[in-house]
Design an enzyme around this catalytic site. Structure first.
Site, PDB file in Angstrom:
ATOM      1  N   SER A 136       9.876   1.309   5.037  1.00 52.08           N
ATOM      2  CA  SER A 136       8.555   1.386   4.431  1.00 52.08           C
ATOM      3  C   SER A 136       8.630   0.998   2.956  1.00 52.08           C
ATOM      4  O   SER A 136       9.083  -0.095   2.627  1.00 52.08           O
ATOM      5  CB  SER A 136       7.983   2.797   4.641  1.00 52.08           C
ATOM      6  OG  SER A 136       6.702   2.925   4.102  1.00 52.08           O
ATOM      7  N   ASP A 212       1.969  -2.604  13.433  1.00 50.86           N
ATOM      8  CA  ASP A 212       2.091  -2.043  12.088  1.00 50.86           C
ATOM      9  C   ASP A 212       1.604  -3.057  11.063  1.00 50.86           C
ATOM     10  O   ASP A 212       2.287  -4.028  10.749  1.00 50.86           O
ATOM     11  CB  ASP A 212       3.549  -1.672  11.804  1.00 50.86           C
ATOM     12  CG  ASP A 212       3.708  -0.932  10.479  1.00 50.86           C
ATOM     13  OD1 ASP A 212       2.727  -0.866   9.714  1.00 50.86           O
ATOM     14  OD2 ASP A 212       4.802  -0.412  10.222  1.00 50.86           O
ATOM     15  N   HIS A 222      -7.484 -10.626   8.521  1.00 44.77           N
ATOM     16  CA  HIS A 222      -7.729  -9.467   7.648  1.00 44.77           C
ATOM     17  C   HIS A 222      -7.522  -9.863   6.179  1.00 44.77           C
ATOM     18  O   HIS A 222      -6.589  -9.395   5.521  1.00 44.77           O
ATOM     19  CB  HIS A 222      -6.791  -8.316   8.003  1.00 44.77           C
ATOM     20  CG  HIS A 222      -6.903  -7.846   9.414  1.00 44.77           C
ATOM     21  ND1 HIS A 222      -7.973  -7.115   9.878  1.00 44.77           N
ATOM     22  CD2 HIS A 222      -6.092  -8.004  10.484  1.00 44.77           C
ATOM     23  CE1 HIS A 222      -7.818  -6.834  11.151  1.00 44.77           C
ATOM     24  NE2 HIS A 222      -6.683  -7.366  11.548  1.00 44.77           N
TER      25      HIS A 222
END
Length: 628
Positions: A136, A212, A222
């Protein structure tokens, strides 16, 4: 073969091909490396793992020798497989995402911490090789460090890096790395590293779950999510001409919560230290300052939660024993305490150069009394549980704030869509008043007109308590190439210029009063009684029409009507629904960027053998270490 079988077979084939490619890369790299593990310097490991935890998995005070978070099994597996020839570190850094500081600034502390760990081992153990991993935010930072090593040879030479594994890297797609597992449709939300991985490309693997969006965002599908990711991933100290412009700084400030100094578990002990006998003025002031650092954010939180009561309700619905349920209990404790009074008392002794008007024991008594409900809870919970509960509260800040902004924007667009019908109803009312109509003969029509107006104003009911000028400013900070959010920001700003509370209140009372008149007519009331009831309603009716005409036809009304035409013609003539979809995407993107949400990579299977992302990485690292 049915469709589901074909899809499953195709998925297995994709995974197999991906893993064969990785194996081929490894084979090429290892073919030029002599077999057997290299001899280490005395007292040094042959291989060191530097594993950077993800958001909220560590903190600047963490024990770097203790495995934590998603990558903990990685350290455990390598320690078991390599024994004394292996050492590891989990660099301690902020690991925040708008709690305490902007994401970009937190990531910069991760890069620095990982670089320090590699530098120290590299200097003290010249023969030691490295395996590097991040998850992450940790993958974001570790990937930057790996690219620096590969492209500049600092802080260690690239040939000392055996392998780099990046799980859920927000900069997935960086040139040179191999994507392990099923293909994904886009790049990381923060965009690829322009430099690529250079000399460590052949030993760098990236793992990204198919759903994800942190590591797989299709910018064409997007665009708002992609632009926000690139914007918010930058440190606030970056180039002022790009990252640190006024809008970016304001957006970072908006989303960040200053809750980092809160130490709930230490609250009782901190108050006790305040009243310790023989404490000099300087120590007393320091103790008061530390206690204030915990109480001030609590006061902010109390104000925030009073404005957003649904957030507390959602937390209270959490499972028994969960951090969410305890977070709700903390909010209750804060609400029942008088934090402001406690801070006022502490201010009297916080300055060592100023003579206090109150004895320390008096201050302690006042603070304990003011915080008694919160202290009662804190004393019954563990430090770990309280820390988890506080993190829940800090994490909720951006989503609650953006959720409120989204609601106001949506309500404003719905109101604008109803404005033309409202104009017709107001015009009819004004004509009736101007013509001197006997309202006793048109009560039902009058009621229908007011009911339509009340329905038109209904979307504004939820905005009455909001500072619409501030909401408009905050909307303006959201980057949006579609222009939808910009239209909403202008619309909210125009609504701030009309007397929304008065209009909403008057039209609601009008409908209720006229409903009573209609019911009286239906019950066969005497004409004089009906006339008397109606006479009581007419002053409110005249006042409402006058106010509405002033607000909706004056300068503010002209701007509102201009923006309404923009709303009705928005997105190629698709109207307010299309505009609302774009606004929702923009604001949902903001919440996603700040949420730290990911797939569970501890369970995410990436190959036909059923290995998870972490399992695969552990085995690959072991294989690479065995070549040394």
């Amino acid at each position: 073969m049915n469709r589901s079988v074909r899809v499953a077979a195709a998925s297995d084939l994709v995974r197999a091909v991906s893993l064969l490619l990785v194996a081929a890369v490894i084979a090429v790299v290892t073919s030029v490396v002599p077999g057997g593990r290299a001899a280490a310097d005395p007292g040094c490991p042959a291989v060191t793992g530097v594993f950077l935890p993800g958001t909220w998995e560590t903190n600047p005070w963490a024990d770097e020798t203790a495995p934590v978070g998603m990558l903990a099994p990685l350290a455990t597996a390598l320690s078991a497989g390599l024994g004394d020839s292996f050492a590891f570190r989990f660099p301690a850094y902020e690991a925040a995402a708008f709690d305490r500081m902007p994401y970009g600034d937190s990531k910069a502390t991760g890069v620095a911490a990982a670089s320090r760990a590699v530098t120290d081992f590299g200097r003290d153990c010249p023969a030691t090789k490295f395996v590097l991993a991040g998850y992450s935010q940790g993958a974001d930072a570790m990937g930057d460090l790996a690219a620096e090593i590969g492209c500049t040879g600092a802080p260690v030479a690239a040939d000392r890096v055996l392998a780099v594994g990046l799980i859920a890297d927000p900069r997935q797609g960086t040139g040179g790395a191999t994507l392990v597992g099923p293909p994904v449709p886009g790049q990381g939300i923060a965009g690829p590293r322009p430099s690529g991985f250079c000399a460590v490309s052949a030993v760098t693997a990236q793992i990204c779950a198919t759903k994800d969006r942190y590591c797989s965002t299709d910018a064409a599908t997007h665009p708002l999510l992609a632009s926000l990711g690139r914007l918010l991933a930058q440190p606030s100290a970056a180039d002022p001409a790009t990252a640190n412009d006024a809008a970016t700084a304001a957006l970072n400030t908006l989303l960040a919560s200053d809750f980092g100094d809160v130490r709930l578990a230490e609250l009782p002990a901190a108050i006790d230290r305040l009243g310790a006998p023989g404490t000099n003025a300087a120590r007393l002031a320091a103790a008061a300052g530390g206690l204030s650092a915990t109480l001030r954010p609590l006061r902010e939180l109390a104000g925030w939660m009073s404005e957003h009561p649904t957030a507390r309700v959602d937390l209270a619905a959490g499972a028994a024993g969960s951090p969410e349920r305890l977070a709700a209990a903390v909010l209750d404790g804060v609400a029942r305490s008088d934090i402001a009074a406690a801070l006022d008392a502490l201010d009297t002794i916080a300055d060592p150069d100023r003579e206090s008007t109150l004895a320390p024991r008096v201050v302690v008594a006042q603070v304990m009394d003011a915080t008694a409900p919160l202290l009662e809870l804190v004393r019954t919970e563990s430090e770990e549980a309280l820390r988890a509960a506080w993190r829940v509260l800090a994490e909720r800040w951006p989503s609650v704030l953006i959720g409120r902004i989204a609601a106001v924007a949506s309500d404003s667009v719905h109101f604008a869509a109803r404005l033309p019908a409202m104009g017709e109803a107001l015009g009819r009312l004004a004509a009736m008043i101007g013509a001197g109509v006997d309202f006793t003969t048109v009560v039902r029509e009058l009621y229908d007109l007011v009911a339509r107006l009340n329905s038109a104003f209904a979307p504004l009911v939820g905005t009455v308590r909001d500072d619409l000028r501030e909401v408009s400013r905050l909307l303006g900070l959201i980057p949006d190439d579609s222009g939808a959010v910009h239209v909403a920001a202008q619309l909210v700003r125009a609504l701030a210029e009309i007397d929304t509370p008065a209009l909403v209140d008057q039209v609601s009372r009008l409908q209720d009063d006229l409903s009573g008149v209609v019911q009286a007519i239906g019950a066969g009331a005497a004409p004089l009684d009906i006339a008397a009831r109606l006479n009581l309603v007419l002053p409110t009716l005249f006042g409402f029409v006058t106010l509405a005409a002033h607000d909706l036809t004056g300068a503010a009304g002209a701007e509102l009507n201009r923006l309404t035409r923009n709303v009705l013609g928005a997105v190629g003539g698709q109207g307010p629904d299309a505009l609302l979809r774009l606004i929702s995407e923009a604001l949902s993107a903001t919440v996603f960027v700040t949420s730290g949400a990911h797939q569970s990579y501890g369970h995410y299977v990436i190959d036909a053998d059923g290995r998870t992302a972490v399992d695969w990485l552990a085995q690959w690292f072991l294989d690479r270490a065995d070549t040394e």
